[in-house]
Design a protein around this motif. Structure first.
Motif, PDB file in Angstrom:
ATOM      1  N   SER A  59     -41.685  49.419  24.561  1.00 36.62           N
ATOM      2  CA  SER A  59     -42.159  49.381  25.950  1.00 36.62           C
ATOM      3  C   SER A  59     -40.997  49.557  26.922  1.00 36.62           C
ATOM      4  O   SER A  59     -41.154  50.157  27.978  1.00 36.62           O
ATOM      5  N   GLN A  79     -38.418  51.355  26.254  1.00 40.08           N
ATOM      6  CA  GLN A  79     -37.937  52.723  26.065  1.00 40.08           C
ATOM      7  C   GLN A  79     -39.021  53.766  26.357  1.00 40.08           C
ATOM      8  O   GLN A  79     -38.855  54.927  26.030  1.00 40.08           O
ATOM      9  N   ARG A  80     -40.113  53.370  27.007  1.00 38.70           N
ATOM     10  CA  ARG A  80     -41.220  54.322  27.218  1.00 38.70           C
ATOM     11  C   ARG A  80     -40.804  55.524  28.066  1.00 38.70           C
ATOM     12  O   ARG A  80     -41.249  56.631  27.831  1.00 38.70           O
ATOM     13  N   LEU A  81     -39.926  55.323  29.051  1.00 36.13           N
ATOM     14  CA  LEU A  81     -39.469  56.468  29.848  1.00 36.13           C
ATOM     15  C   LEU A  81     -38.664  57.440  28.987  1.00 36.13           C
ATOM     16  O   LEU A  81     -38.826  58.657  29.099  1.00 36.13           O
ATOM     17  N   LEU A 126     -38.986  57.798  25.754  1.00 35.32           N
ATOM     18  CA  LEU A 126     -39.941  58.432  24.841  1.00 35.32           C
ATOM     19  C   LEU A 126     -40.713  59.555  25.539  1.00 35.32           C
ATOM     20  O   LEU A 126     -40.893  60.640  24.971  1.00 35.32           O
ATOM     21  N   LEU A 127     -41.152  59.307  26.757  1.00 36.04           N
ATOM     22  CA  LEU A 127     -41.862  60.351  27.514  1.00 36.04           C
ATOM     23  C   LEU A 127     -40.939  61.542  27.784  1.00 36.04           C
ATOM     24  O   LEU A 127     -41.362  62.699  27.693  1.00 36.04           O
ATOM     25  N   TRP A 128     -39.691  61.263  28.131  1.00 34.77           N
ATOM     26  CA  TRP A 128     -38.730  62.336  28.390  1.00 34.77           C
ATOM     27  C   TRP A 128     -38.477  63.146  27.117  1.00 34.77           C
ATOM     28  O   TRP A 128     -38.358  64.370  27.162  1.00 34.77           O
ATOM     29  N   THR A 129     -38.431  62.467  25.971  1.00 38.43           N
ATOM     30  CA  THR A 129     -38.236  63.152  24.690  1.00 38.43           C
ATOM     31  C   THR A 129     -39.394  64.090  24.407  1.00 38.43           C
ATOM     32  O   THR A 129     -39.190  65.230  23.969  1.00 38.43           O
ATOM     33  N   VAL A 130     -40.621  63.639  24.657  1.00 34.89           N
ATOM     34  CA  VAL A 130     -41.794  64.498  24.472  1.00 34.89           C
ATOM     35  C   VAL A 130     -41.703  65.703  25.402  1.00 34.89           C
ATOM     36  O   VAL A 130     -41.981  66.842  24.995  1.00 34.89           O
ATOM     37  N   PHE A 131     -41.300  65.469  26.643  1.00 43.20           N
ATOM     38  CA  PHE A 131     -41.120  66.553  27.615  1.00 43.20           C
ATOM     39  C   PHE A 131     -40.101  67.576  27.102  1.00 43.20           C
ATOM     40  O   PHE A 131     -40.332  68.789  27.158  1.00 43.20           O
TER      41      PHE A 131
END
Length: 135
Positions: A8, A10-12, A14-19
């Motif tokens: 939770s 590191q969610r930003l 994780l989202l940036w990694t998906v991006f």
């Protein structure tokens, strides 16, 4: 610490990694190089920027999970290992699965320059803030 809680924080990141993964695997229009906005090596600057931001977000999540600015060499090593694996993995994925993308090991070099810049910036900026709070 609970693994769910760590994710939770590191969610930003994780989202940036998906991006990053989405943009590094999608097909780009052929006309993109002819627009005049892009220059030779522009993609290296993009890789550097992606991984600079990712490094900052990883440090931010780590700081939030600890609720203080206190991390050592092991945290930096984990971030280096994680980002190197991600950058190398992206290049391997492009090489093996996306024929319309080119795998360039110079991209991994640009990724790692962005990581080192992020490490330097985060430590420099936050260490000075941390020292001011201690006074």
């Amino acid at each position: 610490m609970n693994k769910i809680k760590v994710f939770s924080h590191q969610r930003l990141a994780l989202l940036w990694t998906v991006f990053i993964l989405i943009l590094c695997t999608m097909k780009m229009p052929d006309s993109i190089g002819e627009s005049g906005f892009f220059f030779t090596g522009f993609d290296k600057v993009v890789h550097l920027g992606f991984f600079f931001v990712l490094t900052i977000l990883l440090f931010f999540g780590e700081t939030r999970s600890q609720q203080r600015y206190n991390f050592g060499v092991s945290t930096i090593f984990k971030i280096l290992l994680l980002t190197f694996t991600l950058g190398g993995g992206i290049e391997l994925i492009q090489l093996k699965f996306f024929p319309y993308r080119s795998a360039e090991w110079w991209d991994l070099g640009a990724d790692m320059i962005g990581v080192f810049m992020g490490i330097f910036a985060y430590i420099l900026l936050n260490k000075s803030n941390y020292n001011e709070k201690e006074s």
